[in-house]
Design a protein around this motif. Structure first.
Motif, PDB file in Angstrom:
ATOM      1  N   TYR A  91       0.848  -1.186   0.000  1.00 20.70           N
ATOM      2  CA  TYR A  91       0.000   0.000   0.000  1.00 20.70           C
ATOM      3  C   TYR A  91       0.892   1.247   0.000  1.00 20.70           C
ATOM      4  O   TYR A  91       2.059   1.188   0.402  1.00 20.70           O
ATOM      5  CB  TYR A  91      -0.905   0.036   1.229  1.00 20.70           C
ATOM      6  N   GLN A 109      -3.449   4.445   0.835  1.00 21.32           N
ATOM      7  CA  GLN A 109      -4.164   4.154  -0.407  1.00 21.32           C
ATOM      8  C   GLN A 109      -3.561   2.943  -1.099  1.00 21.32           C
ATOM      9  O   GLN A 109      -2.391   2.621  -0.905  1.00 21.32           O
ATOM     10  CB  GLN A 109      -4.100   5.363  -1.352  1.00 21.32           C
ATOM     11  N   LYS A 110      -4.362   2.319  -1.929  1.00 19.94           N
ATOM     12  CA  LYS A 110      -3.904   1.151  -2.672  1.00 19.94           C
ATOM     13  C   LYS A 110      -3.223   1.557  -3.974  1.00 19.94           C
ATOM     14  O   LYS A 110      -2.281   0.899  -4.428  1.00 19.94           O
ATOM     15  CB  LYS A 110      -5.097   0.227  -2.967  1.00 19.94           C
ATOM     16  N   ARG A 111      -3.679   2.644  -4.589  1.00 18.28           N
ATOM     17  CA  ARG A 111      -3.186   3.027  -5.915  1.00 18.28           C
ATOM     18  C   ARG A 111      -2.375   4.318  -5.865  1.00 18.28           C
ATOM     19  O   ARG A 111      -2.444   5.086  -4.901  1.00 18.28           O
ATOM     20  CB  ARG A 111      -4.362   3.192  -6.880  1.00 18.28           C
ATOM     21  N   ARG A 112      -1.625   4.561  -6.958  1.00 21.95           N
ATOM     22  CA  ARG A 112      -0.818   5.775  -7.086  1.00 21.95           C
ATOM     23  C   ARG A 112      -1.308   6.650  -8.243  1.00 21.95           C
ATOM     24  O   ARG A 112      -0.606   7.544  -8.687  1.00 21.95           O
ATOM     25  CB  ARG A 112       0.652   5.407  -7.353  1.00 21.95           C
ATOM     26  N   ASP A 113      -2.504   6.399  -8.735  1.00 21.60           N
ATOM     27  CA  ASP A 113      -2.975   7.066  -9.941  1.00 21.60           C
ATOM     28  C   ASP A 113      -3.534   8.460  -9.647  1.00 21.60           C
ATOM     29  O   ASP A 113      -3.516   8.945  -8.519  1.00 21.60           O
ATOM     30  CB  ASP A 113      -4.027   6.206 -10.653  1.00 21.60           C
ATOM     31  N   SER A 141       1.129  11.522 -11.224  1.00 24.82           N
ATOM     32  CA  SER A 141      -0.264  11.670 -10.809  1.00 24.82           C
ATOM     33  C   SER A 141      -0.503  12.984 -10.072  1.00 24.82           C
ATOM     34  O   SER A 141      -1.629  13.497 -10.051  1.00 24.82           O
ATOM     35  CB  SER A 141      -0.673  10.493  -9.912  1.00 24.82           C
TER      36      SER A 141
END
Length: 243
Positions: A91, A109-113, A141
């Motif tokens: 994560y 957060q799970k994503r880096r987008d 991002s």
């Protein structure tokens, strides 16, 4: 006239014991069992599971008081990320600090987008004024998300090379989290990690003074003031004996 119920209504132990246990847990690298032993030495027999419940119930409220009492945030945001492993999955922990090193917010957060970065920016804006400048690494991002938020569209954005360790203000703020993560043998899951870190940062920073910038007398005086403030938040009185 209706009486307001005490924050500690229904609890067997007095407020001074509960607030002390919560402060120890978020201020120092102590396990729940360590705090159980320290309290037992002082004549308070309480289980570590009870201490866990105290931290879960009161930690967020005390952290909110700590955030409200600190000085006005600076005009520069330093944003950085670190990876944490939760139950074998990777994560991202985003953190924002100002130019003084005060933590503004954290988010697991799970994503880096772009959508994840936009969520973090909006979370920051809910509790902090619009900054004059934002400093980040070269994660793409960030500029994409910033461009979609009207309040930040014209804010100066400075990029630094992640490999150069130039964004030290934000990178150094990860060190207490890394130490605590190691002491706890890792965080359990995203929800618990978010809850813990949201309390850990403000409470730890309330007592973690810049010792290298003070002499001993000044450090003790300021720390005593912080203790008095803390006891004011936690509804303790001067007549109660502080552990």
């Amino acid at each position: 006239m209706e009486k307001t119920k005490s924050l500690y209504h229904g609890h067997r132990f007095p407020a001074v014991v509960i607030s002390c246990a919560v402060r120890w847990y978020f201020r120092f690298s102590l396990s729940l069992r360590d705090i159980e032993e320290l309290l037992l030495e002082r004549g308070v027999a309480v289980t570590y599971e009870t201490i866990r419940c105290w931290c879960d119930k009161f930690g967020a409220g005390f952290a909110h008081c700590a955030r409200a009492a600190r000085r006005k945030p600076g005009s520069t945001w330093h944003l950085d990320e670190m990876f944490v492993t939760l139950r074998g999955e990777s994560y991202l922990l985003r953190r924002a600090v100002d130019e003084h090193g005060a933590e503004l917010d954290v988010l697991v957060q799970k994503r880096r987008d772009k959508a994840a970065a936009k969520r973090f920016f909006r979370r920051l804006l809910r509790s902090n004024p619009v900054p004059r400048k934002i400093v980040t690494d070269q994660l793409r991002s960030y500029p994409a998300a910033k461009a979609d938020i009207p309040e930040l569209a014209h804010v100066k954005h400075v990029f630094v090379k992640a490999a150069a360790r130039v964004n030290n203000r934000a990178e150094n703020s990860h060190q207490p989290t890394r130490r605590r993560e190691h002491q706890m043998c890792g965080f359990r899951d995203a929800r618990h990690a978010q809850a813990f870190l949201s309390c850990f940062g403000p409470i730890r920073q309330h007592f973690a003074l810049p010792r290298q910038q003070m002499n001993a007398a000044c450090h003790r005086a300021v720390l005593q003031e912080r203790f008095v403030t803390w006891h004011g938040w936690t509804v303790t009185t001067a007549s109660q004996k502080v552990i």
